[in-house]
Design a protein around this motif. Structure first.
Motif, PDB file in Angstrom:
ATOM      1  N   PHE A   1      -8.719 -10.135   1.242  1.00  0.00           N
ATOM      2  CA  PHE A   1      -9.714 -10.995   0.566  1.00  0.00           C
ATOM      3  C   PHE A   1     -10.390 -10.240  -0.575  1.00  0.00           C
ATOM      4  CE2 PHE A   1     -13.972 -12.823   0.162  1.00  0.00           C
ATOM      5  CZ  PHE A   1     -13.665 -14.165  -0.018  1.00  0.00           C
ATOM      6  N   LEU A   2     -10.729  -8.974  -0.347  1.00  0.00           N
ATOM      7  CA  LEU A   2     -11.349  -8.185  -1.406  1.00  0.00           C
ATOM      8  C   LEU A   2     -10.395  -7.966  -2.579  1.00  0.00           C
ATOM      9  CD1 LEU A   2     -13.250  -5.489   0.695  1.00  0.00           C
ATOM     10  CD2 LEU A   2     -14.218  -7.415  -0.595  1.00  0.00           C
ATOM     11  N   PHE A   3      -9.110  -7.794  -2.289  1.00  0.00           N
ATOM     12  CA  PHE A   3      -8.137  -7.644  -3.360  1.00  0.00           C
ATOM     13  C   PHE A   3      -8.052  -8.909  -4.215  1.00  0.00           C
ATOM     14  CE2 PHE A   3      -3.771  -8.415  -4.784  1.00  0.00           C
ATOM     15  CZ  PHE A   3      -3.665  -7.393  -5.715  1.00  0.00           C
ATOM     16  N   PHE A   4      -8.086 -10.056  -3.562  1.00  0.00           N
ATOM     17  CA  PHE A   4      -8.040 -11.323  -4.325  1.00  0.00           C
ATOM     18  C   PHE A   4      -9.275 -11.461  -5.215  1.00  0.00           C
ATOM     19  CE2 PHE A   4      -9.641 -15.684  -4.478  1.00  0.00           C
ATOM     20  CZ  PHE A   4      -8.677 -16.269  -5.287  1.00  0.00           C
TER      21      PHE A   4
ATOM     22  N   THR B   1     -11.383 -10.040 -12.207  1.00  0.00           N
ATOM     23  CA  THR B   1     -10.993  -8.939 -13.121  1.00  0.00           C
ATOM     24  C   THR B   1     -11.941  -7.752 -13.014  1.00  0.00           C
ATOM     25  OG1 THR B   1     -12.208  -9.836 -15.004  1.00  0.00           O
ATOM     26  CG2 THR B   1      -9.941 -10.579 -14.721  1.00  0.00           C
ATOM     27  N   ILE B   2     -12.332  -7.433 -11.783  1.00  0.00           N
ATOM     28  CA  ILE B   2     -13.230  -6.296 -11.588  1.00  0.00           C
ATOM     29  C   ILE B   2     -12.427  -4.997 -11.653  1.00  0.00           C
ATOM     30  CG2 ILE B   2     -14.826  -5.208  -9.971  1.00  0.00           C
ATOM     31  CD1 ILE B   2     -15.568  -7.991  -9.003  1.00  0.00           C
ATOM     32  N   GLY B   3     -11.350  -4.932 -10.820  1.00  0.00           N
ATOM     33  CA  GLY B   3     -10.453  -3.778 -10.884  1.00  0.00           C
ATOM     34  C   GLY B   3     -11.083  -2.466 -10.511  1.00  0.00           C
ATOM     35  N   TYR B   4     -11.454  -2.276  -9.252  1.00  0.00           N
ATOM     36  CA  TYR B   4     -12.045  -1.011  -8.828  1.00  0.00           C
ATOM     37  C   TYR B   4     -11.016   0.142  -8.824  1.00  0.00           C
ATOM     38  CZ  TYR B   4     -16.075  -3.764  -7.373  1.00  0.00           C
ATOM     39  OH  TYR B   4     -17.161  -4.583  -7.359  1.00  0.00           O
ATOM     40  N   GLY B   5      -9.755  -0.184  -8.721  1.00  0.00           N
ATOM     41  CA  GLY B   5      -8.722   0.854  -8.758  1.00  0.00           C
ATOM     42  C   GLY B   5      -8.261   1.352  -7.408  1.00  0.00           C
ATOM     43  N   HIS B   6      -8.918   0.971  -6.345  1.00  0.00           N
ATOM     44  CA  HIS B   6      -8.529   1.422  -5.014  1.00  0.00           C
ATOM     45  C   HIS B   6      -7.372   0.586  -4.459  1.00  0.00           C
ATOM     46  CE1 HIS B   6      -8.927   3.367  -1.163  1.00  0.00           C
ATOM     47  NE2 HIS B   6      -9.104   2.204  -0.547  1.00  0.00           N
ATOM     48  N   ARG B   7      -7.376  -0.740  -4.763  1.00  0.00           N
ATOM     49  CA  ARG B   7      -6.319  -1.635  -4.339  1.00  0.00           C
ATOM     50  C   ARG B   7      -5.588  -2.136  -5.587  1.00  0.00           C
ATOM     51  NH1 ARG B   7     -10.885  -2.878  -1.388  1.00  0.00           N
ATOM     52  NH2 ARG B   7     -10.695  -2.487   0.857  1.00  0.00           N
TER      53      ARG B   7
ATOM     54  N   PRO C   1       3.971   0.149  -0.044  1.00  0.00           N
ATOM     55  CA  PRO C   1       3.626  -1.244   0.313  1.00  0.00           C
ATOM     56  C   PRO C   1       3.611  -2.139  -0.923  1.00  0.00           C
ATOM     57  CG  PRO C   1       1.657   0.068   0.265  1.00  0.00           C
ATOM     58  CD  PRO C   1       2.797   1.026  -0.029  1.00  0.00           C
ATOM     59  N   CYS C   2       3.452  -3.460  -0.672  1.00  0.00           N
ATOM     60  CA  CYS C   2       3.339  -4.436  -1.786  1.00  0.00           C
ATOM     61  C   CYS C   2       2.007  -4.264  -2.497  1.00  0.00           C
ATOM     62  CB  CYS C   2       3.492  -5.849  -1.237  1.00  0.00           C
ATOM     63  SG  CYS C   2       3.418  -7.128  -2.530  1.00  0.00           S
ATOM     64  N   VAL C   3       0.928  -4.141  -1.719  1.00  0.00           N
ATOM     65  CA  VAL C   3      -0.406  -3.907  -2.273  1.00  0.00           C
ATOM     66  C   VAL C   3      -0.973  -2.713  -1.545  1.00  0.00           C
ATOM     67  CG1 VAL C   3      -2.714  -4.860  -2.662  1.00  0.00           C
ATOM     68  CG2 VAL C   3      -0.726  -6.370  -2.747  1.00  0.00           C
ATOM     69  N   VAL C   4      -1.382  -1.735  -2.322  1.00  0.00           N
ATOM     70  CA  VAL C   4      -1.900  -0.509  -1.743  1.00  0.00           C
ATOM     71  C   VAL C   4      -3.266  -0.773  -1.132  1.00  0.00           C
ATOM     72  CG1 VAL C   4      -2.546   1.883  -2.241  1.00  0.00           C
ATOM     73  CG2 VAL C   4      -0.603   0.831  -3.422  1.00  0.00           C
ATOM     74  N   ASN C   5      -3.466  -0.187   0.064  1.00  0.00           N
ATOM     75  CA  ASN C   5      -4.745  -0.256   0.783  1.00  0.00           C
ATOM     76  C   ASN C   5      -5.108  -1.667   1.250  1.00  0.00           C
ATOM     77  OD1 ASN C   5      -5.239   2.535   0.577  1.00  0.00           O
ATOM     78  ND2 ASN C   5      -6.081   2.247  -1.494  1.00  0.00           N
ATOM     79  N   VAL C   6      -4.148  -2.523   1.465  1.00  0.00           N
ATOM     80  CA  VAL C   6      -4.362  -3.841   2.096  1.00  0.00           C
ATOM     81  C   VAL C   6      -3.739  -3.744   3.479  1.00  0.00           C
ATOM     82  CG1 VAL C   6      -3.825  -6.293   2.031  1.00  0.00           C
ATOM     83  CG2 VAL C   6      -4.424  -5.100  -0.076  1.00  0.00           C
ATOM     84  N   TYR C   7      -4.585  -3.654   4.508  1.00  0.00           N
ATOM     85  CA  TYR C   7      -4.097  -3.458   5.862  1.00  0.00           C
ATOM     86  C   TYR C   7      -4.696  -4.447   6.847  1.00  0.00           C
ATOM     87  CZ  TYR C   7      -8.299  -0.640   5.280  1.00  0.00           C
ATOM     88  OH  TYR C   7      -9.555  -0.200   4.936  1.00  0.00           O
ATOM     89  N   ASN C   8      -5.555  -5.364   6.397  1.00  0.00           N
ATOM     90  CA  ASN C   8      -6.087  -6.450   7.239  1.00  0.00           C
ATOM     91  C   ASN C   8      -6.559  -7.593   6.330  1.00  0.00           C
ATOM     92  OD1 ASN C   8      -8.426  -5.379   6.175  1.00  0.00           O
ATOM     93  ND2 ASN C   8      -9.090  -4.411   8.091  1.00  0.00           N
ATOM     94  N   PHE C   9      -7.124  -8.648   6.946  1.00  0.00           N
ATOM     95  CA  PHE C   9      -7.529  -9.817   6.150  1.00  0.00           C
ATOM     96  C   PHE C   9      -8.706  -9.509   5.238  1.00  0.00           C
ATOM     97  CE2 PHE C   9      -9.903 -13.750   5.502  1.00  0.00           C
ATOM     98  CZ  PHE C   9      -8.922 -14.567   4.952  1.00  0.00           C
TER      99      PHE C   9
END
Length: 483
Positions: A117-120, A126-132, A105-113
């Protein structure tokens, strides 16, 4: 207060800062807190000028509106950017192939709104949890990521800078600059002055502090133009440098009322009917921030106390000076003339009858005669009764001389019981003799006036001198009869 009475005397009555509620209330041009009571209306198309200077517009807004704009800006920006990330995932089909492990995918683990929003938020903060995270196979995601970074930096700089300027405004520094509640009018160094007091509550200094005063009063020009808020400058030491303040302790600002002052004709009585406003402007550089600060206040005619003076607030303690701000606004009464400076100068310039200068073009005889006129009634009573009748107006002299010549009765008059005039012999009533008597009478009058002037000049040296002068001024007939 008892110490103040011992220092200044019981005749000085201390007065508090409150002036009572009985005074009339009227519209102010500048409030006591420095806010200008002016509203701009009917701008028309000029309202767009506020948007051209958006930063200043936001800074000038009230805090409630600034906070609302701050929250709305970030909320709307986050929602818009989250929607864009969700739109890319929707268009690429990433939302339907979440469980396909072979799909990139374009962004990993982005499957709904919510996940978009959390990815943005993670990217923006600049938190960068690493999941997305974004992958290299999504060029449109890379472009959106760059746009998001630039837009976020601009919004942060604009809003955070606006809030910082709003919080560090020098207006808040002006809150710790004090002005006395009332102004006073009293004498200082023998001159009538308008005075008020300023003070600094902080230990940090105001660098290059300068004070200015404006008199706002309506007036009408000679051409008939009415000026409702005419501004006139009040001199508080511009020529002498007294307007440059070293504001470490409370200072009393003084405006000398002279011929150049707008208050030249102001008296205690006229102060009750006047309507004006004195605007005080204190400017300086804040020592801690280096920003220019301006504090303002105003005094109306009801807040000007005639014949008052400020109580002292400085005292010497053990090794330092102490300022008692509880007495900052307090005043006490002092003896002050109720007249204006113009009236006082006119009273001083009134000429005295004895000290008035005599014109150099006058002759000595005219000078002596003018001085003799001051007490002419008293000097006239010192002459013999016969000469008093002779020294009357010139047009009555011939008639009185004829009455004297026709009388055969012995008449006497005395000056200090020394002079006696014997019986006057009859004189014929012929025309030639009448003319001669008239001329002699005129001569007697002229000589009598000259004698009186000479007597007054020498300040009446002696009675004997007066007797001899009177005998010399008698007519020829009287001399013959006396002999």
């Amino acid at each position: 207060m008892s110490a103040v009475r011992r220092k200044f005397g019981d005749e000085y009555q201390a007065v508090g800062s409150a002036r009572g509620s009985a005074h009339r209330q009227r519209q102010r041009f500048v409030d006591k807190n420095g806010r200008c009571n002016v509203q701009h209306g009917n701008l028309g198309g000029e309202s767009s000028r506020y948007l051209s200077d958006l930063f200043t517009t936001l800074v000038d807004l009230k805090w409630r509106w600034n906070l609302l704009i701050f929250l709305l800006t970030y909320t709307v920006a986050w929602l818009v950017m989250a929607s864009m990330w969700w739109g890319i995932a929707y268009l690429r089909g990433d939302l339907h192939r979440v469980h396909d492990e072979t799909y990139s995918p374009c962004v990993v683990n982005v499957y709904n709104f919510p996940s978009a929003f959390l990815f943005f938020i993670e990217t923006e903060a600049t938190i960068g949890y690493g999941h997305r995270y974004i992958t290299e196979r999504c060029p449109e995601g890379i472009v959106l990521f760059l746009f998001q970074s630039l837009l976020g930096s601009i919004v942060d700089a604009f809003l955070i800078g606006c809030m910082f300027i709003k919080m560090s405004q020098p207006k808040k520094r002006a809150e710790t600059l004090m002005f006395s509640h009332a102004a006073v009018v009293s004498q200082r160094d023998g001159k009538l002055c308008l005075m008020f007091r300023v003070g600094n509550l902080r230990n940090s200094h105001m660098v290059s502090a300068q004070i200015r005063c404006k008199l706002i009063k309506s007036r009408q020009t000679p051409e008939g133009e009415f000026l409702p808020l005419d501004q006139c400058e009040l001199d508080v030491g511009f020529g002498t440098g007294a307007d440059q303040l070293f504001l470490v302790s409370p200072l009393t600002i003084c405006h000398e009322i002279n011929s150049k002052s707008p208050f030249f004709c102001l008296s205690q009585r006229s102060l009750r009917s006047e309507q004006f406003e004195i605007v005080v402007i204190l400017e300086g550089i804040v020592e801690t921030t280096g920003m220019t600060c301006q504090a303002r206040t105003s005094y109306t005619e009801d807040e000007v106390l005639w014949g008052h003076r400020f109580l002292p607030v400085m005292s010497l303690e053990d090794g330092f000076f102490r300022v008692d701000y509880s007495q900052f606004h307090a005043t006490f009464e002092v003896p002050t003339p109720p007249y204006s400076v113009k009236e006082q100068e006119e009273n001083l310039c009134l000429p005295s009858p004895l000290n008035s200068p005599i014109s150099s073009n006058k002759s000595k005889r005219e000078q002596f005669f003018s001085l003799d006129c001051i007490d002419i009634a008293g000097e006239k009573n010192k002459l013999p009764s016969k000469l008093q009748k002779i020294s009357l107006r010139t047009e009555d002299l011939p008639r009185k001389a004829l009455r004297m010549s026709s009388s055969n009765v012995e008449k006497t008059c005395r000056t200090g019981d020394l002079l006696t005039i014997q019986q006057v012999s009859p004189i014929s009533n012929s025309k030639d003799r009448d003319e001669g008597i008239q001329l002699k009478a005129l001569k007697i009058n002229d000589e009598s006036l000259a004698t009186a002037d000479l007597e007054f000049q020498k300040k009446l040296q002696s009675i004997c001198a007066l007797e001899m002068n009177l005998e010399d001024n008698l007519p020829a007939k009287l001399h013959k009869n006396e002999l």
